[in-house]
Design a protein around this motif. Structure first.
Motif, short mmCIF file in Angstrom:
data_model
loop_
_atom_site.label_atom_id
_atom_site.label_comp_id
_atom_site.label_asym_id
_atom_site.label_seq_id
_atom_site.Cartn_x
_atom_site.Cartn_y
_atom_site.Cartn_z
N LEU A 187 -0.49 9.56 3.25
CA LEU A 187 -1.88 9.95 3.10
C LEU A 187 -2.01 10.91 1.93
N LEU A 188 -2.97 10.65 1.07
CA LEU A 188 -3.34 11.60 0.03
C LEU A 188 -4.47 12.43 0.62
N LEU A 189 -4.21 13.69 0.89
CA LEU A 189 -5.22 14.57 1.46
C LEU A 189 -6.14 15.02 0.34
N LEU A 206 0.87 -1.17 0.00
CA LEU A 206 0.00 0.00 0.00
C LEU A 206 0.90 1.22 0.00
N SER A 207 0.60 2.18 -0.85
CA SER A 207 1.44 3.37 -0.91
C SER A 207 0.73 4.60 -0.36
N LEU A 208 -0.54 4.78 -0.73
CA LEU A 208 -1.31 5.94 -0.28
C LEU A 208 -2.69 5.51 0.19
N THR A 209 -3.17 6.22 1.18
CA THR A 209 -4.55 6.10 1.62
C THR A 209 -5.18 7.46 1.46
N ALA A 210 -6.28 7.54 0.72
CA ALA A 210 -6.98 8.81 0.54
C ALA A 210 -7.72 9.16 1.82
N LEU A 211 -7.53 10.37 2.28
CA LEU A 211 -8.18 10.86 3.48
C LEU A 211 -8.95 12.12 3.12
N LEU A 212 -10.26 12.09 3.32
CA LEU A 212 -11.07 13.26 3.02
C LEU A 212 -10.80 14.37 4.02
N TRP A 240 -7.29 7.36 15.54
CA TRP A 240 -5.99 6.77 15.25
C TRP A 240 -5.47 6.09 16.51
N ASP A 241 -4.64 5.07 16.34
CA ASP A 241 -3.84 4.53 17.44
C ASP A 241 -2.40 4.94 17.20
N ALA A 251 -14.20 5.62 8.80
CA ALA A 251 -14.18 4.26 9.35
C ALA A 251 -15.40 4.00 10.21
N GLY A 252 -16.42 4.83 10.10
CA GLY A 252 -17.65 4.59 10.85
C GLY A 252 -17.49 4.65 12.35
N GLY A 253 -16.54 5.43 12.84
CA GLY A 253 -16.33 5.58 14.29
C GLY A 253 -15.30 4.66 14.89
N ARG A 254 -14.78 3.72 14.11
CA ARG A 254 -13.73 2.82 14.59
C ARG A 254 -12.36 3.47 14.40
N VAL A 255 -11.34 2.87 15.01
CA VAL A 255 -9.98 3.31 14.72
C VAL A 255 -9.73 3.11 13.23
N PHE A 256 -9.27 4.15 12.59
CA PHE A 256 -9.10 4.15 11.14
C PHE A 256 -7.66 3.88 10.74
N LEU A 257 -6.73 4.52 11.43
CA LEU A 257 -5.32 4.44 11.03
C LEU A 257 -4.46 4.15 12.26
N PHE A 258 -3.32 3.50 12.01
CA PHE A 258 -2.41 3.10 13.07
C PHE A 258 -1.05 3.72 12.77
N LEU A 259 -0.59 4.58 13.67
CA LEU A 259 0.70 5.25 13.50
C LEU A 259 1.70 4.54 14.41
N GLU A 260 2.59 3.79 13.79
CA GLU A 260 3.58 3.02 14.53
C GLU A 260 4.81 3.88 14.79
N THR A 261 5.35 3.77 16.00
CA THR A 261 6.53 4.53 16.40
C THR A 261 7.58 3.62 17.01
#
Length: 128
Positions: free
Chosen positions: A54-56, A5-11, A121-122, A71-81
């Motif tokens: 993310l493609l804004l 996966l390279s990009l996720t479109a985010l409205l 997000w997590d 994501a209908g109120g669920r966690v949508f994205l996971f930012l790993e650190t």
């Protein structure tokens, strides 16, 4: 075969306010910002050191109803650190709204936060 996966479109409501949040508060890098004409832009932000981004995408018409609810109120994205304490502290100091205190789970240290539109997000440092 190799795929990724390279990009996720985010409205988003507005390109510049989204850039200010993702770059200014989350610490992402502005990878691309190209005028597409007609008020459209190709805007890509990425976490430092990541190929994925993310493609804004500025919402048009009925798409506006989905801003913050992709994501209908669920966690949508996971930012790993690789350093939860560093990133959690920096993000909190920058005004990112965390919805819970950090918690330790068998899979890692995690805290739930919202972006400027309410997407969940997590922030997670996985156990390795």
């Amino acid at each position: 075969m190799t795929q990724r996966l390279s990009l996720t479109a985010l409205l988003v409501r507005d390109y510049d306010e989204a850039i200010a949040f993702y770059v200014g508060k989350l610490g992402f890098e502005l990878a691309e910002d190209a005028d597409q004409g007609g008020g459209k832009r190709w805007v890509v932000v990425r976490p430092p050191g990541s190929d994925a981004g993310l493609l804004l995408a500025r919402a048009v018409g009925e798409q506006a109803d989905a801003i913050g609810r992709q994501a209908g109120g669920r966690v949508f994205l996971f930012l790993e650190t690789d350093d939860f304490g560093r990133d959690h502290g920096r993000m909190a100091a920058a005004g990112v709204r965390f919805l819970e205190a950090p918690r330790h789970e068998p899979y890692g240290t995690v805290a739930l936060f919202e972006d400027l539109y309410g997407n969940k997000w997590d922030l997670i440092q996985p156990v390795r």
